[in-house]
Scaffold this motif. Structure first.
Motif, PDB file in Angstrom:
ATOM      1  N   ASP A 225       0.877  -1.252  -0.207  1.00  0.00           N
ATOM      2  CA  ASP A 225      -0.017  -0.145  -0.022  1.00  0.00           C
ATOM      3  C   ASP A 225       0.730   1.264  -0.057  1.00  0.00           C
ATOM      4  OD1 ASP A 225      -2.209  -1.484  -0.297  1.00  0.00           O
ATOM      5  OD2 ASP A 225      -2.920  -0.817   2.010  1.00  0.00           O
ATOM      6  N   GLU A 226       2.025   1.311   0.798  1.00  0.00           N
ATOM      7  CA  GLU A 226       2.860   2.472   0.957  1.00  0.00           C
ATOM      8  C   GLU A 226       3.358   2.699  -0.425  1.00  0.00           C
ATOM      9  OE1 GLU A 226       4.217   2.363   5.533  1.00  0.00           O
ATOM     10  OE2 GLU A 226       5.306   1.016   3.895  1.00  0.00           O
ATOM     11  N   MET A 227       3.857   1.755  -1.046  1.00  0.00           N
ATOM     12  CA  MET A 227       4.448   1.749  -2.408  1.00  0.00           C
ATOM     13  C   MET A 227       3.695   2.143  -3.439  1.00  0.00           C
ATOM     14  SD  MET A 227       7.646   1.608  -3.556  1.00  0.00           S
ATOM     15  CE  MET A 227       7.475   2.853  -4.894  1.00  0.00           C
ATOM     16  N   LEU A 228       2.469   1.492  -3.399  1.00  0.00           N
ATOM     17  CA  LEU A 228       1.186   2.179  -4.323  1.00  0.00           C
ATOM     18  C   LEU A 228       1.064   3.769  -4.354  1.00  0.00           C
ATOM     19  CD1 LEU A 228      -0.701   0.584  -6.190  1.00  0.00           C
ATOM     20  CD2 LEU A 228      -2.112  -0.007  -4.303  1.00  0.00           C
ATOM     21  N   GLU A 229       0.805   3.965  -3.018  1.00  0.00           N
ATOM     22  CA  GLU A 229       0.540   5.257  -2.931  1.00  0.00           C
ATOM     23  C   GLU A 229       1.726   6.124  -3.242  1.00  0.00           C
ATOM     24  OE1 GLU A 229      -2.478   6.563  -2.523  1.00  0.00           O
ATOM     25  OE2 GLU A 229      -3.260   5.590  -0.728  1.00  0.00           O
ATOM     26  N   LEU A 230       3.125   5.762  -2.952  1.00  0.00           N
ATOM     27  CA  LEU A 230       4.217   6.514  -3.073  1.00  0.00           C
ATOM     28  C   LEU A 230       4.206   6.620  -4.640  1.00  0.00           C
ATOM     29  CD1 LEU A 230       7.276   5.806  -1.169  1.00  0.00           C
ATOM     30  CD2 LEU A 230       6.169   8.056  -1.413  1.00  0.00           C
ATOM     31  N   ALA A 231       4.088   5.573  -5.509  1.00  0.00           N
ATOM     32  CA  ALA A 231       4.344   5.591  -6.804  1.00  0.00           C
ATOM     33  C   ALA A 231       3.321   6.422  -7.656  1.00  0.00           C
ATOM     34  CB  ALA A 231       4.292   4.066  -7.463  1.00  0.00           C
ATOM     35  N   SER A 232       2.268   6.325  -6.909  1.00  0.00           N
ATOM     36  CA  SER A 232       1.205   7.132  -7.508  1.00  0.00           C
ATOM     37  C   SER A 232       1.202   8.641  -7.443  1.00  0.00           C
ATOM     38  CB  SER A 232      -0.497   6.568  -7.262  1.00  0.00           C
ATOM     39  OG  SER A 232      -0.991   7.254  -6.341  1.00  0.00           O
ATOM     40  N   VAL A 233       1.885   9.105  -6.413  1.00  0.00           N
ATOM     41  CA  VAL A 233       2.176  10.425  -6.128  1.00  0.00           C
ATOM     42  C   VAL A 233       3.587  10.932  -6.429  1.00  0.00           C
ATOM     43  CG1 VAL A 233       0.323  10.646  -4.022  1.00  0.00           C
ATOM     44  CG2 VAL A 233       2.903  10.106  -3.413  1.00  0.00           C
ATOM     45  N   GLY A 234       4.396   9.980  -7.359  1.00  0.00           N
ATOM     46  CA  GLY A 234       5.355  10.654  -8.227  1.00  0.00           C
ATOM     47  C   GLY A 234       6.697   9.791  -7.741  1.00  0.00           C
ATOM     48  N   ALA A 235       6.764   8.839  -7.014  1.00  0.00           N
ATOM     49  CA  ALA A 235       7.964   8.154  -7.087  1.00  0.00           C
ATOM     50  C   ALA A 235       8.134   7.151  -8.072  1.00  0.00           C
ATOM     51  CB  ALA A 235       8.097   7.065  -5.712  1.00  0.00           C
ATOM     52  N   GLY A 236       8.823   7.764  -9.092  1.00  0.00           N
ATOM     53  CA  GLY A 236       8.937   7.190 -10.358  1.00  0.00           C
ATOM     54  C   GLY A 236       9.780   5.839 -10.393  1.00  0.00           C
ATOM     55  N   VAL A 237      10.402   5.697  -9.178  1.00  0.00           N
ATOM     56  CA  VAL A 237      11.115   4.276  -9.140  1.00  0.00           C
ATOM     57  C   VAL A 237      10.380   2.861  -9.695  1.00  0.00           C
ATOM     58  CG1 VAL A 237      10.888   3.876  -6.622  1.00  0.00           C
ATOM     59  CG2 VAL A 237      12.817   2.998  -7.727  1.00  0.00           C
ATOM     60  N   MET A 238       9.111   3.174  -9.415  1.00  0.00           N
ATOM     61  CA  MET A 238       8.123   1.976  -9.622  1.00  0.00           C
ATOM     62  C   MET A 238       6.994   2.478 -10.404  1.00  0.00           C
ATOM     63  SD  MET A 238       9.668  -1.126  -8.931  1.00  0.00           S
ATOM     64  CE  MET A 238       8.268  -2.347  -9.240  1.00  0.00           C
ATOM     65  N   HIS A 239       6.531   1.734 -11.699  1.00  0.00           N
ATOM     66  CA  HIS A 239       5.310   2.022 -12.087  1.00  0.00           C
ATOM     67  C   HIS A 239       4.113   1.623 -11.008  1.00  0.00           C
ATOM     68  CE1 HIS A 239       2.704   1.391 -16.088  1.00  0.00           C
ATOM     69  NE2 HIS A 239       2.906   2.706 -15.758  1.00  0.00           N
ATOM     70  N   SER A 240       3.262   2.499 -10.847  1.00  0.00           N
ATOM     71  CA  SER A 240       2.309   2.252  -9.874  1.00  0.00           C
ATOM     72  C   SER A 240       1.446   0.864 -10.015  1.00  0.00           C
ATOM     73  CB  SER A 240       1.380   3.505  -9.276  1.00  0.00           C
ATOM     74  OG  SER A 240       0.602   3.685 -10.255  1.00  0.00           O
ATOM     75  N   ARG A 241       1.270   0.859 -11.508  1.00  0.00           N
ATOM     76  CA  ARG A 241       0.115  -0.376 -11.541  1.00  0.00           C
ATOM     77  C   ARG A 241       0.877  -1.795 -11.566  1.00  0.00           C
ATOM     78  NH1 ARG A 241      -1.189   1.699 -17.427  1.00  0.00           N
ATOM     79  NH2 ARG A 241      -1.363  -0.558 -17.704  1.00  0.00           N
ATOM     80  N   SER A 242       2.479  -1.870 -11.424  1.00  0.00           N
ATOM     81  CA  SER A 242       2.997  -3.023 -11.275  1.00  0.00           C
ATOM     82  C   SER A 242       2.941  -3.557  -9.722  1.00  0.00           C
ATOM     83  CB  SER A 242       4.255  -2.886 -11.464  1.00  0.00           C
ATOM     84  OG  SER A 242       5.071  -1.882 -10.424  1.00  0.00           O
TER      85      SER A 242
END
Ligand code: ADP
Ligand code: ASP
Ligand code: MG
Length: 628
Positions: A225-242
């Motif tokens: 959940d944290e990575m999902l939110e972080l990726a969706s708010v701009g942490a480009g290290v992971m594609h949020s859909r992954s």
């Protein structure tokens, strides 16, 4: 035999030497006894260069042809990778997305995966080959080549791991599904499970982008959940859909460096220790655009009309802040990525005219967010964030909250300063459990935290198998109603640095815990701020807020409303699936239920309605999302 999916990003295959290095890594895994699938991105800046090439021909390249062009980048990489592995003496075979049956919908340049066939990969793996797959691409039902959106190779990798984990034994051409009780990959990719390793140019997920904030720290592990939110708010290290796939199908991921052998960051189910700190990371989206629709009638169905028109164009709306109406009018503010602004304005302008409202927009804005599952238990997080921003002289144009994230919109010129100040306030630059060590520190001082070990026992495998046949469909897990809170609204708050912060400091000083927060610009130089607090604290919160608001403007109007019902729709990929808000607002509009506040995040969308309509709204949403 265990299986590992290794994904190499653009910089990890940029040169011949790096391709050889990646090839050796795949061979090492194969020789250590795993079957190996390698997913590769386009080399270096190839995708950017192809986009530039298209622009030399036309300003508005047709999306179908754009996909045809962009998919070539990955095709170069797979061929070179197969040659590299074969040169080093191992068997390997390359496949495009289409060749292994990655079937997507037809939304060119942002397609979603519908299904993946495992048969061809399985056969090659059983022949002892390392299978190399082009990331980021698929094929629609009419055999058109599609791409999954920038950064989409991560999604290909995790989707392949998911499908191999749950349907990996599939053989023959008839799609026979033997989704037996596959055991999880164990926390560290051991055993006979399936693991997924994301090799990139950083050695893990950091508390924020280390290129922007050098004092950022590597995390040992982070929850889905944290990575999902972080990726969706701009942490480009992971594609949020992954991460959607990883969570939905229980695929443990490790993000690590393709240049070194240091342990990376595990992305895994939530563990108790992750709650020790309120915030695990921060992120920025530098190029956002804000759209405000001012003076819309405060009536049921209006949000639905606006957001369904936008969703119709498959534009993902980012922050949404709809405030409490006054004088029969409400204002709705939202953001989209800057590239989507022209299309968005083309949709909302005619709509606003028909509603008698006006549209304003701002392009030079950035969004800064903090994320942490610890926010569920730690109080005063928003207040600390706002105080940090006020201290740095940063004005907030918009605020939205989720249960594990808070986002604020600021002037683009203030973006990096804002990110740094919140990073520092939450001590993300300091060593702590779960985050990496400072250079030269002794490991004993801060123990590393092991990721949770996955366990598939009790998982509904039939449901998983069904999901695999429509892999990227939205999953809504629950709809909840809460009537234990009331709301406070400050109308016409002067839009100046520090005002919001002072309100929340005063409320926090009274020991009152603030939950949902929405702030939106509501006309020139004026903002409207709404937040919810427990019913029992409502009167006190009103007094405290009035006292502060009167300091800003003696005529400031503050209202308390005990009659609210909050509804939460929980799931995965709630924001990026453009249809969610549409379905949600549509279900309420159909029953004439007026939406008074909206908040969105990747794992939760919430709305506030009049309390007497709460139960009815709950039933409507449950029906809309098929939740019992
Ligand atoms: P790849 O081509 O391997 O997919 P990306 O450029 O997509 O690599 O992702 C890696 C980059 O993501 C890093 O170089 C870093 O600048 C950026 N990044 C943004 N946020 C973070 C974060 N929280 N942790 C680590 N890297 C981040
Ligand atoms: N090559 C694509 C991009 O640059 C996909 C990826 O790298 O993940 O966006
Ligand atoms: Mg990437």
């Amino acid at each position: 035999m265990p299986l590992v999916v290794q994904k190499f990003g653009g910089s990890s295959v940029a040169t011949a030497e790096r391709i050889m290095r990646a090839a050796r890594r795949a061979i090492n895994a194969r020789q250590a006894g795993s079957q190996v699938i390698v997913v590769v991105s386009a080399r270096g800046d190839t995708t950017d260069e192809l986009i530039e090439l298209a622009k030399e021909i036309t300003d508005r390249p047709p999306a179908r042809e754009m996909d045809m062009l962009l998919a070539t980048g990955e095709q170069i990489s797979i061929a070179l990778m197969a040659m590299a592995i074969q040169t080093l003496g191992e068997k390997a075979i390359s496949f495009t997305g289409a060749q292994i049956g990655i079937v997507t919908d037809s939304y060119h340049t942002k397609a979603r995966i519908k299904n993946i066939s495992t048969q061809r990969m399985r056969q090659a793996l059983d022949e002892g080959k390392i299978v190399i797959v082009a990331g980021f691409q698929g094929i629609d039902e009419d055999y058109n080549i599609t791409t999954l959106g920038r950064g989409g190779s991560d999604t290909t990798a995790v989707a392949l791991a998911a499908v191999m984990k749950h349907r990996g034994q599939e053989t023959g051409g008839r799609g026979q599904e033997a989704a037996g009780r596959n055991q999880g990959a164990g926390g560290r990719g051991q055993g006979s499970g399936v693991g997924c390793e994301i090799y990139t140019d950083v050695d893990g997920v950091y508390t924020t982008d280390p290129r922007i904030v050098p004092e950022a720290r590597k995390l040992d592990a982070i929850s889905y959940d944290e990575m999902l939110e972080l990726a969706s708010v701009g942490a480009g290290v992971m594609h949020s859909r992954s991460i959607e796939f990883a969570k939905k199908f229980d695929v443990p991921l490790q993000v690590r460096s393709s240049f070194t052998d240091t342990e990376g960051t595990w992305i895994v189910p939530e563990s108790e220790w992750m709650h020790d700190v309120p915030v695990c990371g921060a992120a920025i989206v530098k190029d956002e655009a804000r759209v405000g629709i001012v003076g819309v009638p405060d009536q049921p169905g209006i949000s639905h009309r606006i957001f369904s028109a936008i969703a119709q164009e498959n534009i993902a709306v980012d922050m949404i802040a709809q405030n409490v109406g006054s004088g029969g009018k409400a204002s709705i503010g939202f953001t989209v990525t800057k590239t989507e602004l022209p299309n968005t304005l083309a949709v909302v302008r005619p709509l606003a005219v028909s509603l008698g409202a006006s549209v304003e927009h701002a392009e030079e804005v950035s969004k800064v967010s903090i994320v942490g599952t610890g926010m569920r238990t730690h109080t005063g997080v928003a207040e600390r964030m706002f105080a940090a921003l006020a201290g740095a002289g940063v004005n907030m144009k918009m605020i939205t909250t989720g249960d594990i994230k808070i986002s604020v919109l600021v002037d683009k010129a203030d973006g990096v300063k804002a990110l740094r100040s919140v990073h520092q306030t939450f001590q993300l630059d300091k060593p702590r459990a779960g985050a990496g060590l400072p250079v030269g520190a002794t490991p004993a001082a801060v123990p590393a935290r092991a990721p949770a070990v996955l366990d598939d026992n009790g998982r509904d495998l039939a449901a998983i198998t069904q999901q695999l046949s429509s892999m990227e469909e939205i999953v809504v897990s629950d709809v909840q109603l809460s009537t234990d809170q009331g709301s406070i609204t400050v109308f016409d708050l002067p839009d100046e640095t520090g005002n919001c912060s002072k309100v929340f400091q005063a409320v926090a000083a009274g020991g009152i815990i603030v939950d949902t927060i929405v702030q939106n610009l509501a006309g020139p130089g004026r903002a409207q701020l709404s937040f919810s607090v427990p019913q029992a604290d409502l009167d006190r919160a009103l007094q405290l807020t009035c006292a502060v608001a009167q300091n800003f403007d003696p005529a400031a109007q503050v209202l308390a409303d005990a009659n609210i019902a909050r509804l939460f729709v929980l799931g995965i990929g709630m924001r990026t699936h453009t249809g969610v808000a549409r379905r949600m607002f549509g279900a309420l509009a159909e029953r004439g239920i007026n939406i008074r506040m909206i908040n969105t995040s990747e794992v939760r969308v919430s709305v506030v309605v009049d309390q007497p309509r709460g139960e009815e709204a709950l039933a409507a949403l449950k029906a809309a999302f098929n939740v019992r």
